[in-house]
Every structure is written in structure tokens, then in C-alpha cells.
Motif scaffolding. Structure first.
Motif, PDB file in Angstrom:
ATOM      1  N   TRP A 179      43.144  48.054  52.336  1.00 40.90           N
ATOM      2  CA  TRP A 179      42.285  47.309  53.265  1.00 40.90           C
ATOM      3  C   TRP A 179      42.799  45.886  53.422  1.00 40.90           C
ATOM      4  CZ3 TRP A 179      36.535  45.682  52.141  1.00 40.90           C
ATOM      5  CH2 TRP A 179      35.973  45.134  53.301  1.00 40.90           C
ATOM      6  N   ASN A 180      43.221  45.545  54.658  1.00 39.15           N
ATOM      7  CA  ASN A 180      43.577  44.176  55.007  1.00 39.15           C
ATOM      8  C   ASN A 180      42.293  43.491  55.485  1.00 39.15           C
ATOM      9  OD1 ASN A 180      44.433  41.776  56.319  1.00 39.15           O
ATOM     10  ND2 ASN A 180      46.450  42.676  56.698  1.00 39.15           N
ATOM     11  N   VAL A 181      41.691  42.712  54.594  1.00 32.96           N
ATOM     12  CA  VAL A 181      40.375  42.135  54.889  1.00 32.96           C
ATOM     13  C   VAL A 181      40.456  41.160  56.053  1.00 32.96           C
ATOM     14  CG1 VAL A 181      38.434  40.838  53.909  1.00 32.96           C
ATOM     15  CG2 VAL A 181      39.741  42.407  52.460  1.00 32.96           C
ATOM     16  N   ARG A 182      41.565  40.447  56.165  1.00 37.05           N
ATOM     17  CA  ARG A 182      41.687  39.433  57.220  1.00 37.05           C
ATOM     18  C   ARG A 182      41.723  40.067  58.604  1.00 37.05           C
ATOM     19  NH1 ARG A 182      46.564  35.504  56.333  1.00 37.05           N
ATOM     20  NH2 ARG A 182      47.615  37.521  56.388  1.00 37.05           N
ATOM     21  N   THR A 183      42.488  41.153  58.755  1.00 41.98           N
ATOM     22  CA  THR A 183      42.595  41.804  60.066  1.00 41.98           C
ATOM     23  C   THR A 183      41.537  42.890  60.259  1.00 41.98           C
ATOM     24  OG1 THR A 183      44.157  43.479  59.256  1.00 41.98           O
ATOM     25  CG2 THR A 183      45.070  41.388  60.048  1.00 41.98           C
ATOM     26  N   LEU A 230      33.963  41.544  47.812  1.00 44.43           N
ATOM     27  CA  LEU A 230      34.191  40.475  48.782  1.00 44.43           C
ATOM     28  C   LEU A 230      33.662  39.132  48.278  1.00 44.43           C
ATOM     29  CD1 LEU A 230      33.345  42.307  52.128  1.00 44.43           C
ATOM     30  CD2 LEU A 230      35.598  41.783  51.181  1.00 44.43           C
ATOM     31  N   ASP A 231      32.581  39.147  47.494  1.00 45.68           N
ATOM     32  CA  ASP A 231      32.006  37.902  46.963  1.00 45.68           C
ATOM     33  C   ASP A 231      32.733  37.392  45.729  1.00 45.68           C
ATOM     34  OD1 ASP A 231      30.196  38.050  48.988  1.00 45.68           O
ATOM     35  OD2 ASP A 231      28.520  38.747  47.756  1.00 45.68           O
ATOM     36  N   GLY A 232      33.690  38.148  45.240  1.00 46.06           N
ATOM     37  CA  GLY A 232      34.430  37.721  44.059  1.00 46.06           C
ATOM     38  C   GLY A 232      33.698  37.937  42.749  1.00 46.06           C
ATOM     39  N   LYS A 233      32.601  38.740  42.769  1.00 45.73           N
ATOM     40  CA  LYS A 233      31.859  38.999  41.530  1.00 45.73           C
ATOM     41  C   LYS A 233      32.631  39.922  40.600  1.00 45.73           C
ATOM     42  CE  LYS A 233      27.281  38.340  43.561  1.00 45.73           C
ATOM     43  NZ  LYS A 233      25.956  38.976  43.849  1.00 45.73           N
ATOM     44  N   VAL A 259      41.089  44.100  43.986  1.00 42.50           N
ATOM     45  CA  VAL A 259      41.538  42.992  44.824  1.00 42.50           C
ATOM     46  C   VAL A 259      42.940  42.603  44.372  1.00 42.50           C
ATOM     47  CG1 VAL A 259      41.101  40.629  45.558  1.00 42.50           C
ATOM     48  CG2 VAL A 259      39.184  42.167  45.132  1.00 42.50           C
ATOM     49  N   VAL A 260      43.931  42.626  45.297  1.00 45.93           N
ATOM     50  CA  VAL A 260      45.315  42.332  44.927  1.00 45.93           C
ATOM     51  C   VAL A 260      45.804  40.999  45.481  1.00 45.93           C
ATOM     52  CG1 VAL A 260      45.922  44.756  44.661  1.00 45.93           C
ATOM     53  CG2 VAL A 260      46.161  43.687  46.899  1.00 45.93           C
ATOM     54  N   SER A 261      45.065  40.388  46.390  1.00 43.24           N
ATOM     55  CA  SER A 261      45.469  39.061  46.880  1.00 43.24           C
ATOM     56  C   SER A 261      44.249  38.325  47.419  1.00 43.24           C
ATOM     57  CB  SER A 261      46.539  39.176  47.974  1.00 43.24           C
ATOM     58  OG  SER A 261      46.044  39.827  49.120  1.00 43.24           O
ATOM     59  N   ARG A 262      44.259  36.996  47.227  1.00 43.28           N
ATOM     60  CA  ARG A 262      43.175  36.129  47.692  1.00 43.28           C
ATOM     61  C   ARG A 262      43.775  34.909  48.387  1.00 43.28           C
ATOM     62  NH1 ARG A 262      38.370  37.487  44.948  1.00 43.28           N
ATOM     63  NH2 ARG A 262      38.678  38.839  43.141  1.00 43.28           N
ATOM     64  N   ASP A 263      42.939  34.234  49.205  1.00 41.51           N
ATOM     65  CA  ASP A 263      43.382  32.990  49.826  1.00 41.51           C
ATOM     66  C   ASP A 263      43.124  31.827  48.873  1.00 41.51           C
ATOM     67  OD1 ASP A 263      40.665  32.518  49.903  1.00 41.51           O
ATOM     68  OD2 ASP A 263      40.484  32.775  52.071  1.00 41.51           O
TER      69      ASP A 263
END
Length: 457
Positions: A179-183, A230-233, A259-263
Motif C-alpha cells: 500500500w502506497n499511502v501517499r498515492t 496510520l496514526d502510528g500507534k 509500516v516500512v517507510s514514514r515521512d
């Protein structure tokens, strides 16, 4: 192809020279010295730029280039001017470059492309990114060319690495999702779709394709799980839910995500995971649970209270009848093992612990004992308890023990009453025996006393 390009180059050489001449500044008059100085300064600045810079004509002719540009194409500046940039582009990338030029001169916003440059005698094949903008005249465009060969190699290596772990996971029977969360794009592997009975073409790479197949009763679990990621919990998660297959059946799925990458702010950019088909395991668990419910009901129908202790977690389940025996309602006793031990009579505790420990130490497969337990109303009730070990690890460590409690208080009271009666009867028997002995002694004495006068007479 190269011959054709040279022919095209020759055919257009005249027009290229004319185009180049049009771009050349007019011969400077003595009063144009300042303009020449400014132009030379601009050219010098372009040569100092850290990127390759070109000016293209409409046909892709190189009208001007800086020092980095000549090095990139491995061609002297004198020979470079008037050539078509396409002669340096590989055959596979040439249509891409031609379409790019048409977009630029048409004034479209799609002003970036990636092409491959042919290898030269002093440099290997390169991958470059071109970004261009049409000039004010509308006849030429300015272009910046970046060497992205290293980036492309890294992307290819990363892609190969990802393909390897995806193939490895699919080799175990798991379906992979990315899942590409940004796109908002969510890619599903072939195995992911096959698990639900679909082909590659039948499920597009959209997030809603996932949720619209989740069982309505499991949607809240799936939504909470997604929100936590998505909330980082949490960074990793695993849930069990039901998903609808193509034929309408519901299949149990173990869905894992990570989660494999974050901004920079910590928000997830990419989440990957797997889907595993656990339907068979769930069906077996349901069958076992149903069987256990049957024998628990059978035992309770016989008046026995059932307890089931998980030795790893310390959790013990007590049946309704088990609680009824002590006078408690369903919700008044929890699932802690202490609910059982703390109600045992202090005088009976050592014998109960010894019996329990013998089963845990595998000295006995099962054991039974009589003891007293405290009821809700404060009375002590006699219980007949049994225990049996039903699960062990490969090392022999006990995992699970089950047992029953039966109410023997009435029997114990009868036994105590009978015992008291026997004691009382024994006392009376001894008393009667004593009276009989006294009577016999008295009669013997009386008989003796009566015989003496007769003997005297």
C-alpha cells in the motif's frame, strides 16, 4: 538505425545550421560591447553549472550546450552544435524523447522524461532525466539533463530485492499486498487474488477492493487496525477476519501488516503485508470447541462442574455448574486460577496442592481428592475434585489441565451422621455389655449367697 540517423542528420544539417545561425547574436558593433560582455558572462555561468544544459530546436537539434552537456554526451562542443540530441538516445528511448519534445513545444505541463543514452567510447550507457521548458520565442526550449544511472541501478536492485521476498512469501502460500499511502494505490499479488478465487484482471489496485470483501461483522476490527497503523500507534499488526470469495463463500484470513517507510513527521508512506488462508485451522478450532462444549454440557448434565486451566497464561475457565455448586451466579467469578485456590479450606490445602502437583509432575495422569470449599453464604461444602493433564509441549512442559468438581456435601453429612450413629451404637453396645457383665456378676453373687444357707442346712 545509425545509418538512418546519419542520413537524417545530413538532411537536416542545412536547416540545423540555419536554425543555429538564427540563434547566433548579430555581429557586434563597437557600441554593443556591453551586450557581448553580458552574453559571455551568461555562457561562463552556464559552464559552471553542476548540471548538463542544452537549448534544443523544434526538431531536437542541439543549438547550445554547456561544459557539463558536452561531457555527458562525450562529444566536443564544436561537433555537438547542429546535431540532433536523438542521435545520442537509444533506439528504445527515441520514441519517448520525440513524444517529450512534442509535448514541450505544444506547451503542455508534462515536461519531464527519462531516456537511455547510447554508450560512447569513453563512457558506458547512461540513464538520464530531461526537464525542459519552451522559450519565449516558441522556437526553442531550454533543457536540463540529469544523470540518473545510479538511481536507476538502485531502483532496479530494490525492485529485484522486493520481488525476491514477495516470491519467497508467495512460495509459502501467502498473498502479498503493498500500500502506497501517499498515492492511495494498493497493489495485490497474484496469490492474494487467487486466495479469494479471482484472476489478476478481476481486482484493480485500489484500497476499497480490500474493505468491500471484509465480512460486515469484522469491518470494525479491520477499520481499527488500519487506523492504528496510520496514526502510528503500532508498527506491525496481525488480525483474523473473514473475506468473501468470488463464489460467495467466506474464508478466514490472517492479515499481517507492517509500516516500512514514514515521512519526516512520522506519518506512514508505505505499508506492506501478507494474507494467509487459515480457514482450515479455524474450522478445526470450531470443531474442537463444539466437541468441548458437548462434553462440558454432558458433564454438567450429570451434575459436575467443569474447570479448564491454561498453565501458560494462568487463566482458568469455570463452567456455570461449577459456580452454581458454590452458590455464585455466572458473572460473580472471574477466570483467574486464584478463584479456585483461595476458596479451599486451610486444613485441606496441603493435600490439594500435593495432588495437583503430582499431576503436573507427570507422576500421575490424573488424580482425585475430597476437600472443602467456601460457599457464597459462608458455609463450607464438601467437594469431590478430579484433575487430568491434557496438553504438553514437546519438552514435556504441561500446558493445560482440566477437571471436575462434584457436590458431595450431602453424602458427607450422611456419612458423618452414620458415623455418629455408629459411635452412638457402639457406646450403647458397650454400655449394654457393661450392664450385662454387672448383671451377671450380681446374679453370681446372689446365687452364691443363696447357696450358702442351703449348704449349711
Amino acid at each position: 538505425m545509425d545509418k538512418q540517423r546519419r542520413a537524417d542528420d545530413g538532411d537536416t544539417n542545412g536547416s540545423a545550421k540555419k536554425e543555429a545561425m538564427q540563434q547566433q547574436p548579430p555581429v557586434s558593433a563597437p557600441d554593443d560591447g556591453a551586450r557581448e560582455t553580458s552574453l559571455k558572462r551568461s555562457t561562463d555561468l552556464l559552464d559552471l553549472a553542476p548540471v548538463a544544459y542544452f537549448i534544443f530546436g523544434r526538431a531536437g537539434t542541439i543549438l547550445q550546450s554547456n561544459f557539463r552537456g558536452t561531457n555527458l554526451l562525450d562529444c566536443p562542443a564544436a561537433r555537438l552544435q547542429g546535431k540532433k540530441f536523438g542521435t545520442f538516445v537509444s533506439a528504445d528511448s527515441l520514441p519517448v524523447f520525440d513524444a517529450f519534445l512534442q509535448r514541450v513545444f505544444a506547451g503542455r505541463n508534462e515536461n519531464t522524461c527519462e531516456v537511455t543514452l547510447l554508450p560512447m567510447h569513453q563512457r558506458p550507457q547512461l540513464a538520464v532525466q530531461i526537464e525542459a521548458a519552451i522559450d519565449t520565442t516558441g522556437q526553442t526550449c531550454s533543457a536540463v539533463v540529469l544523470d540518473i544511472t545510479e538511481r536507476k541501478c538502485m531502483e532496479a536492485t530494490l525492485r529485484q530485492s522486493e520481488e525476491r521476498w514477495k516470491f519467497a512469501l508467495e512460495g509459502t502460500g501467502d498473498g502479498v499486498w503493498d500500500w502506497n499511502v501517499r498515492t492511495g494505490e494498493l497493489a495485490y499479488s497474484t496469490r492474494w487474488k487467487e486466495m479469494l478465487g479471482h484472476t489478476d484482471e478481476e481486482i484493480p489496485d485500489l484500497p476499497e477492493e480490500w474493505f468491500k470483501r471484509v465480512h460486515p461483522d469484522d469491518l470494525s476490527i479491520a477499520g481499527t487496525n488500519q487506523k492504528n497503523l496510520l496514526d502510528g500507534k503500532t508498527t506491525t499488526t496481525a488480525i483474523e477476519l473473514r473475506m468473501r470469495c468470488k463464489d460467495g463463500r467466506w474464508k478466514w484470513i490472517l492479515a499481517r501488516g507492517m509500516v516500512v517507510s514514514r515521512d519526516a513527521s512520522g506519518k506512514p508512506l508505505r505499508i506492506v503485508g501478507t494474507n494467509s488462508d487459515i480457514s482450515e485451522r479455524r474450522y478445526m478450532e470450531d470443531a474442537i470447541r463444539q466437541n468441548e462444549e458437548r462434553w462440558v454440557l454432558a458433564l454438567e448434565a450429570a451434575g459436575l462442574g467443569v474447570w479448564d486451566s491454561n498453565l501458560l497464561t494462568g487463566e482458568t475457565t469455570y463452567s456455570k455448574r461449577w459456580k452454581d455448586i458454590l452458590g455464585f451466579a455466572e458473572g460473580e467469578i472471574g477466570n483467574a486460577s486464584s478463584e479456585w485456590m483461595t476458596r479451599i479450606h486451610p486444613e485441606d490445602m496441603p493435600s490439594v496442592i500435593e495432588s495437583f502437583q503430582q499431576v503436573l509432575d507427570l507422576k500421575k495422569p490424573s488424580d482425585s481428592i475430597e476437600f472443602r470449599m467456601l460457599c457464597k453464604d459462608g458455609r463450607w461444602k464438601w467437594i469431590y475434585g478430579t484433575g487430568m493433564l491434557v496438553g504438553c509441549e514437546a519438552s514435556g512442559k504441561p500446558l493445560r489441565i482440566i477437571g471436575t468438581n462434584s457436590d458431595i456435601d450431602q453424602r458427607k453429612q450422611i456419612e458423618e451422621n452414620l458415623c455418629m450413629t455408629m459411635i452412638e451404637l457402639e457406646g450403647r453396645r458397650r454400655e449394654a455389655q457393661s450392664l450385662a457383665e454387672m448383671k451377671s456378676h450380681f446374679l453370681n453373687a446372689a446365687s452364691h449367697d443363696l447357696r450358702q444357707p442351703l449348704y449349711a442346712a
